[in-house]
Design an enzyme around this catalytic site. Structure first.
Site, PDB file in Angstrom:
ATOM      1  N   GLY A 114       2.228   2.459  10.624  1.00  0.00           N
ATOM      2  CA  GLY A 114       3.230   3.970  10.279  1.00  0.00           C
ATOM      3  C   GLY A 114       3.918   4.167  11.783  1.00  0.00           C
ATOM      4  O   GLY A 114       4.539   5.409  11.819  1.00  0.00           O
ATOM      5  N   HIS A 154      -9.407   0.586   5.089  1.00  0.00           N
ATOM      6  CA  HIS A 154      -7.917   0.682   5.546  1.00  0.00           C
ATOM      7  C   HIS A 154      -8.386   1.813   6.926  1.00  0.00           C
ATOM      8  O   HIS A 154      -9.218   2.746   6.814  1.00  0.00           O
ATOM      9  CB  HIS A 154      -7.083   1.279   4.802  1.00  0.00           C
ATOM     10  CG  HIS A 154      -5.772   1.539   5.323  1.00  0.00           C
ATOM     11  ND1 HIS A 154      -5.325   2.463   6.242  1.00  0.00           N
ATOM     12  CD2 HIS A 154      -4.434   0.632   5.247  1.00  0.00           C
ATOM     13  CE1 HIS A 154      -3.945   2.369   6.445  1.00  0.00           C
ATOM     14  NE2 HIS A 154      -3.579   1.198   6.021  1.00  0.00           N
ATOM     15  N   SER A 207       3.325  -2.608  10.053  1.00  0.00           N
ATOM     16  CA  SER A 207       4.893  -2.351  10.282  1.00  0.00           C
ATOM     17  C   SER A 207       5.391  -3.479  10.066  1.00  0.00           C
ATOM     18  O   SER A 207       6.651  -3.910  10.643  1.00  0.00           O
ATOM     19  CB  SER A 207       5.201  -1.744  11.602  1.00  0.00           C
ATOM     20  OG  SER A 207       4.843  -0.470  11.622  1.00  0.00           O
ATOM     21  N   GLU A 256      -4.789  -5.244  10.691  1.00  0.00           N
ATOM     22  CA  GLU A 256      -4.006  -4.246  10.894  1.00  0.00           C
ATOM     23  C   GLU A 256      -4.188  -3.424  12.082  1.00  0.00           C
ATOM     24  O   GLU A 256      -5.218  -2.709  12.158  1.00  0.00           O
ATOM     25  CB  GLU A 256      -4.026  -3.399   9.464  1.00  0.00           C
ATOM     26  CG  GLU A 256      -5.429  -2.947   9.224  1.00  0.00           C
ATOM     27  CD  GLU A 256      -5.373  -1.747   8.352  1.00  0.00           C
ATOM     28  OE1 GLU A 256      -4.575  -1.313   7.657  1.00  0.00           O
ATOM     29  OE2 GLU A 256      -6.591  -0.900   8.555  1.00  0.00           O
ATOM     30  N   ASN A 288       0.841  -1.287  -0.070  1.00  0.00           N
ATOM     31  CA  ASN A 288      -0.047   0.126   0.090  1.00  0.00           C
ATOM     32  C   ASN A 288       0.912   1.273   0.048  1.00  0.00           C
ATOM     33  O   ASN A 288       1.556   1.733   1.041  1.00  0.00           O
ATOM     34  CB  ASN A 288      -0.950  -0.225   1.242  1.00  0.00           C
ATOM     35  CG  ASN A 288      -1.964   1.245   1.250  1.00  0.00           C
ATOM     36  OD1 ASN A 288      -1.961   1.888   0.448  1.00  0.00           O
ATOM     37  ND2 ASN A 288      -2.299   1.345   2.437  1.00  0.00           N
TER      38      ASN A 288
END
Length: 255
Positions: free
Chosen positions: A176, A98, A216, A170, A13
């Site tokens: 991030g 997302h 990550s 996720e 992504n």
């Protein structure tokens, strides 16, 4: 758990990164590195670069996905893109729900469901994202929340539809941030997701659905995460912008 019953899928992504020229360079560097992959490889560049990316990857083992999709075929939806538009460009996958879409653009479990259904109805593979915030994890409601998100996202889906669905776990607190769920934490939630799928569609269907970890995953931790029975791939953020790192993750999934 027999992982041979389903495909390992590594999807990158790219988020809001890379101009058209930079996209071309990145793909050129990635293609030879990914050519021997024993897993499915997907890149999801920004919307404006999807057509060029699809052309550049044509004939390769790298597929192109969109970072978003709208649930209507056409209409007064400024800034959105339909399934037919994506198909026309050569896109094969669409990320749906997302956490950044949920956080910044008011996506809800219900709109995630509508977008996922639009993707699958058009023949695209939907990568449906679910996951908890740090506060929710600390409250001990991770499994309940992820079960709810999964069930609502799949409302109206048949067992046959599940052939075009990937679930991406996720944890929001690991996106991030440089923080990563441990391999055991990732496995625990991915196993819970598969249990929900078995409740909805039976164990045979559940065993065939790819469940990714996104949060990550990088070149250093990919092998351990992907070694877990219910972690079938990765939805990769920052590392997907670095060809060597992305290739290392692909290689870890190809074992």
């Amino acid at each position: 758990m027999d992982k041979s019953k389903r495909k390992a899928v590594i999807a990158g992504n790219w988020k809001m990164n890379k101009t058209a020229a930079e996209t071309s360079v990145l793909i050129e560097e990635l293609l030879p590195l990914a050519s021997g992959a024993n897993c499915d490889v997907v890149i999801c560049p920004p919307m404006v670069n999807l057509g060029a990316a699809a052309q550049q990857t044509l004939g390769s083992n790298v597929a192109v996905g969109s970072q978003n999709i709208h649930f209507e075929q056409s209409g007064a939806y400024t800034g959105e893109v339909s399934a037919d538009m994506l198909l026309d460009l050569g896109v094969k996958y669409a990320i749906v729900g997302h956490s950044e879409r949920r956080q910044y653009f008011a996506e809800t479990d219900e709109t995630v469901n509508l977008r996922a259904k639009a993707a699958v109805a058009a023949g695209l593979t939907a990568i449906i994202c679910v996951g908890e915030s740090l506060e929710q994890r600390e409250q001990g409601v991770t499994e309940e929340l992820v079960r709810l998100q999964t069930k609502v996202a799949l409302g109206g889906f048949t067992a046959a539809d599940m052939q075009k669905v990937i679930i991406a776990y996720e944890p929001v607190w690991a996106i991030g941030t440089g923080r990563t769920a441990t391999a055991d934490q990732a496995e625990e939630v991915c196993a819970a997701i598969r249990k929900v799928l078995a409740e909805l569609y039976g164990q045979q269907v559940a065993d065939g659905v790819t469940i990714q970890y996104g949060g990550s995953m990088n070149a250093a931790n990919a092998a351990e995460l992907l070694s877990k029975p219910n972690v079938d791939g990765g939805l990769i953020g920052g590392a997907s912008l670095k060809p060597a790192d992305f290739a290392a993750i692909i290689n870890a999934a190809s074992v």
